[in-house]
Motif scaffolding. Structure first.
Motif, PDB file in Angstrom:
ATOM      1  N   PRO A   1       0.811  -1.220   0.000  1.00 35.34           N
ATOM      2  CA  PRO A   1       0.000   0.000   0.000  1.00 35.34           C
ATOM      3  C   PRO A   1       0.847   1.274   0.000  1.00 35.34           C
ATOM      4  CG  PRO A   1      -0.837  -1.554   1.622  1.00 35.34           C
ATOM      5  CD  PRO A   1       0.473  -2.091   1.115  1.00 35.34           C
ATOM      6  N   ASP A   2       1.906   1.296   0.801  1.00 37.23           N
ATOM      7  CA  ASP A   2       2.810   2.449   0.883  1.00 37.23           C
ATOM      8  C   ASP A   2       4.199   1.912   1.208  1.00 37.23           C
ATOM      9  OD1 ASP A   2       4.453   4.559   2.016  1.00 37.23           O
ATOM     10  OD2 ASP A   2       2.636   5.775   2.097  1.00 37.23           O
ATOM     11  N   CYS A   3       5.127   2.067   0.286  1.00 35.21           N
ATOM     12  CA  CYS A   3       6.436   1.430   0.478  1.00 35.21           C
ATOM     13  C   CYS A   3       7.213   2.021   1.664  1.00 35.21           C
ATOM     14  CB  CYS A   3       7.255   1.414  -0.803  1.00 35.21           C
ATOM     15  SG  CYS A   3       7.514   2.970  -1.605  1.00 35.21           S
ATOM     16  N   ALA A   4       6.944   3.257   2.055  1.00 32.57           N
ATOM     17  CA  ALA A   4       7.619   3.818   3.231  1.00 32.57           C
ATOM     18  C   ALA A   4       7.151   3.094   4.495  1.00 32.57           C
ATOM     19  CB  ALA A   4       7.359   5.309   3.338  1.00 32.57           C
ATOM     20  N   GLU A   5       5.834   2.875   4.617  1.00 38.95           N
ATOM     21  CA  GLU A   5       5.302   2.162   5.779  1.00 38.95           C
ATOM     22  C   GLU A   5       5.785   0.714   5.814  1.00 38.95           C
ATOM     23  OE1 GLU A   5       1.066   2.591   5.529  1.00 38.95           O
ATOM     24  OE2 GLU A   5       1.159   4.763   5.847  1.00 38.95           O
ATOM     25  N   THR A   6       5.812   0.063   4.663  1.00 39.44           N
ATOM     26  CA  THR A   6       6.272  -1.325   4.596  1.00 39.44           C
ATOM     27  C   THR A   6       7.758  -1.410   4.922  1.00 39.44           C
ATOM     28  OG1 THR A   6       4.553  -1.822   2.984  1.00 39.44           O
ATOM     29  CG2 THR A   6       6.369  -3.390   3.142  1.00 39.44           C
ATOM     30  N   ALA A   7       8.537  -0.440   4.490  1.00 34.10           N
ATOM     31  CA  ALA A   7       9.969  -0.412   4.821  1.00 34.10           C
ATOM     32  C   ALA A   7      10.167  -0.283   6.332  1.00 34.10           C
ATOM     33  CB  ALA A   7      10.661   0.731   4.088  1.00 34.10           C
TER      34      ALA A   7
ATOM     35  N   GLU B   1      15.426   4.933   0.953  1.00 34.65           N
ATOM     36  CA  GLU B   1      14.106   5.442   1.318  1.00 34.65           C
ATOM     37  C   GLU B   1      13.219   5.581   0.088  1.00 34.65           C
ATOM     38  OE1 GLU B   1      14.539   9.079   3.500  1.00 34.65           O
ATOM     39  OE2 GLU B   1      15.411   8.045   5.231  1.00 34.65           O
ATOM     40  N   LYS B   2      11.940   5.682   0.321  1.00 38.59           N
ATOM     41  CA  LYS B   2      10.918   5.832  -0.717  1.00 38.59           C
ATOM     42  C   LYS B   2      11.252   6.998  -1.648  1.00 38.59           C
ATOM     43  CE  LYS B   2       5.965   6.950  -0.942  1.00 38.59           C
ATOM     44  NZ  LYS B   2       4.772   7.155  -0.110  1.00 38.59           N
TER      45      LYS B   2
ATOM     46  N   ALA C   1       8.277   6.433 -12.422  1.00 38.88           N
ATOM     47  CA  ALA C   1       7.233   6.731 -13.410  1.00 38.88           C
ATOM     48  C   ALA C   1       5.867   6.192 -13.018  1.00 38.88           C
ATOM     49  CB  ALA C   1       7.636   6.185 -14.774  1.00 38.88           C
ATOM     50  N   ASN C   2       5.808   5.012 -12.413  1.00 39.26           N
ATOM     51  CA  ASN C   2       4.509   4.404 -12.090  1.00 39.26           C
ATOM     52  C   ASN C   2       4.288   4.259 -10.585  1.00 39.26           C
ATOM     53  OD1 ASN C   2       6.379   2.381 -11.751  1.00 39.26           O
ATOM     54  ND2 ASN C   2       5.097   0.774 -12.593  1.00 39.26           N
ATOM     55  N   GLY C   3       4.708   5.244  -9.818  1.00 38.92           N
ATOM     56  CA  GLY C   3       4.476   5.215  -8.378  1.00 38.92           C
ATOM     57  C   GLY C   3       5.717   5.539  -7.587  1.00 38.92           C
ATOM     58  N   PHE C   4       5.972   4.699  -6.577  1.00 38.36           N
ATOM     59  CA  PHE C   4       7.102   4.901  -5.675  1.00 38.36           C
ATOM     60  C   PHE C   4       7.785   3.571  -5.407  1.00 38.36           C
ATOM     61  CE2 PHE C   4       4.038   8.202  -4.882  1.00 38.36           C
ATOM     62  CZ  PHE C   4       4.815   9.345  -4.741  1.00 38.36           C
ATOM     63  N   VAL C   5       9.069   3.622  -5.078  1.00 29.44           N
ATOM     64  CA  VAL C   5       9.803   2.437  -4.663  1.00 29.44           C
ATOM     65  C   VAL C   5      10.683   2.761  -3.465  1.00 29.44           C
ATOM     66  CG1 VAL C   5       9.842   1.332  -6.948  1.00 29.44           C
ATOM     67  CG2 VAL C   5      11.727   2.796  -6.262  1.00 29.44           C
ATOM     68  N   ALA C   6      11.046   1.724  -2.747  1.00 30.67           N
ATOM     69  CA  ALA C   6      12.039   1.769  -1.679  1.00 30.67           C
ATOM     70  C   ALA C   6      12.768   0.437  -1.726  1.00 30.67           C
ATOM     71  CB  ALA C   6      11.379   1.975  -0.318  1.00 30.67           C
TER      72      ALA C   6
ATOM     73  N   ILE D   1      15.613  -6.364  -1.533  1.00 28.09           N
ATOM     74  CA  ILE D   1      14.229  -6.494  -1.988  1.00 28.09           C
ATOM     75  C   ILE D   1      13.685  -5.114  -2.311  1.00 28.09           C
ATOM     76  CG2 ILE D   1      11.885  -7.201  -1.286  1.00 28.09           C
ATOM     77  CD1 ILE D   1      13.857  -9.560  -1.483  1.00 28.09           C
ATOM     78  N   GLY D   2      12.952  -5.017  -3.433  1.00 29.54           N
ATOM     79  CA  GLY D   2      12.292  -3.763  -3.803  1.00 29.54           C
ATOM     80  C   GLY D   2      10.858  -3.749  -3.299  1.00 29.54           C
ATOM     81  N   LEU D   3      10.405  -2.572  -2.902  1.00 27.36           N
ATOM     82  CA  LEU D   3       9.009  -2.362  -2.525  1.00 27.36           C
ATOM     83  C   LEU D   3       8.418  -1.374  -3.496  1.00 27.36           C
ATOM     84  CD1 LEU D   3       9.582  -1.873   1.308  1.00 27.36           C
ATOM     85  CD2 LEU D   3       8.913  -3.984   0.137  1.00 27.36           C
ATOM     86  N   HIS D   4       7.201  -1.628  -3.983  1.00 26.35           N
ATOM     87  CA  HIS D   4       6.561  -0.746  -4.963  1.00 26.35           C
ATOM     88  C   HIS D   4       5.157  -0.393  -4.484  1.00 26.35           C
ATOM     89  CE1 HIS D   4       4.102   0.018  -8.634  1.00 26.35           C
ATOM     90  NE2 HIS D   4       5.110   0.834  -8.850  1.00 26.35           N
ATOM     91  N   SER D   5       4.800   0.887  -4.565  1.00 29.43           N
ATOM     92  CA  SER D   5       3.457   1.318  -4.199  1.00 29.43           C
ATOM     93  C   SER D   5       2.998   2.439  -5.123  1.00 29.43           C
ATOM     94  CB  SER D   5       3.391   1.774  -2.734  1.00 29.43           C
ATOM     95  OG  SER D   5       4.221   2.890  -2.506  1.00 29.43           O
ATOM     96  N   ALA D   6       1.684   2.579  -5.242  1.00 30.25           N
ATOM     97  CA  ALA D   6       1.115   3.645  -6.066  1.00 30.25           C
ATOM     98  C   ALA D   6       1.159   4.979  -5.336  1.00 30.25           C
ATOM     99  CB  ALA D   6      -0.326   3.306  -6.424  1.00 30.25           C
ATOM    100  N   ARG D   7       1.174   4.938  -3.986  1.00 30.65           N
ATOM    101  CA  ARG D   7       1.224   6.195  -3.217  1.00 30.65           C
ATOM    102  C   ARG D   7       2.453   6.263  -2.355  1.00 30.65           C
ATOM    103  NH1 ARG D   7      -0.845   5.257   2.170  1.00 30.65           N
ATOM    104  NH2 ARG D   7      -1.842   3.249   2.224  1.00 30.65           N
TER     105      ARG D   7
END
Length: 121
Positions: free
Chosen positions: A76-82, A95-96, A100-105, A115-121
């Motif tokens: 849902p939110d890669c910062a929170e998941t991180a 950090e997040k 182009a298609n959202g956010f990663v951390a 490991i990569g984390l991907h979220s739309a917000r």
């Protein structure tokens, strides 16, 4: 046209530790299965949805760690998941930030995998 990958495997030295980490970070139970001398920890999957399924496993011919392949988990939110990953014993590598298609951390799991984390917000 099909998606380019059908399955992933995350290497682990300690399957119980890795299972506890991923269950804690993603709030989903993982299934312990195996046979023919192998033990696998399977991520839950809905094969009718976009994406792919995978497992955590031990292979004496491979080593966990940063390498040429990075698995990206939807969240849902890669910062929170991180933050959850750090609380579960992992490390924050990047950090997040916006792509182009959202956010990663990027995090490191308890086995040393990047490991990569991907979220739309």
């Amino acid at each position: 046209m099909s998606n380019p990958s059908s399955w992933f495997g995350i290497h682990a030295h300690d399957l119980d530790r890795a299972k506890a980490f991923y269950e804690s970070v993603f709030d989903k139970p993982l299934q312990d299965v195996g046979g023919n001398g192998f033990r696998f920890i399977i991520f839950p999957a809905d094969y009718t949805q976009h994406g792919t399924a995978g497992m955590i496993w031990h292979d004496s011919n491979a080593q966990p760690g940063h390498g040429g392949t990075t698995i990206f988990f939807n969240c849902p939110d890669c910062a929170e998941t991180a933050e959850k990953a750090v609380a579960a014993g992992g490390k924050l590598l990047q950090e997040k930030f916006r792509i182009a298609n959202g956010f990663v951390a990027f995090i490191e799991d308890t086995e040393g995998n990047r490991i990569g984390l991907h979220s739309a917000r």
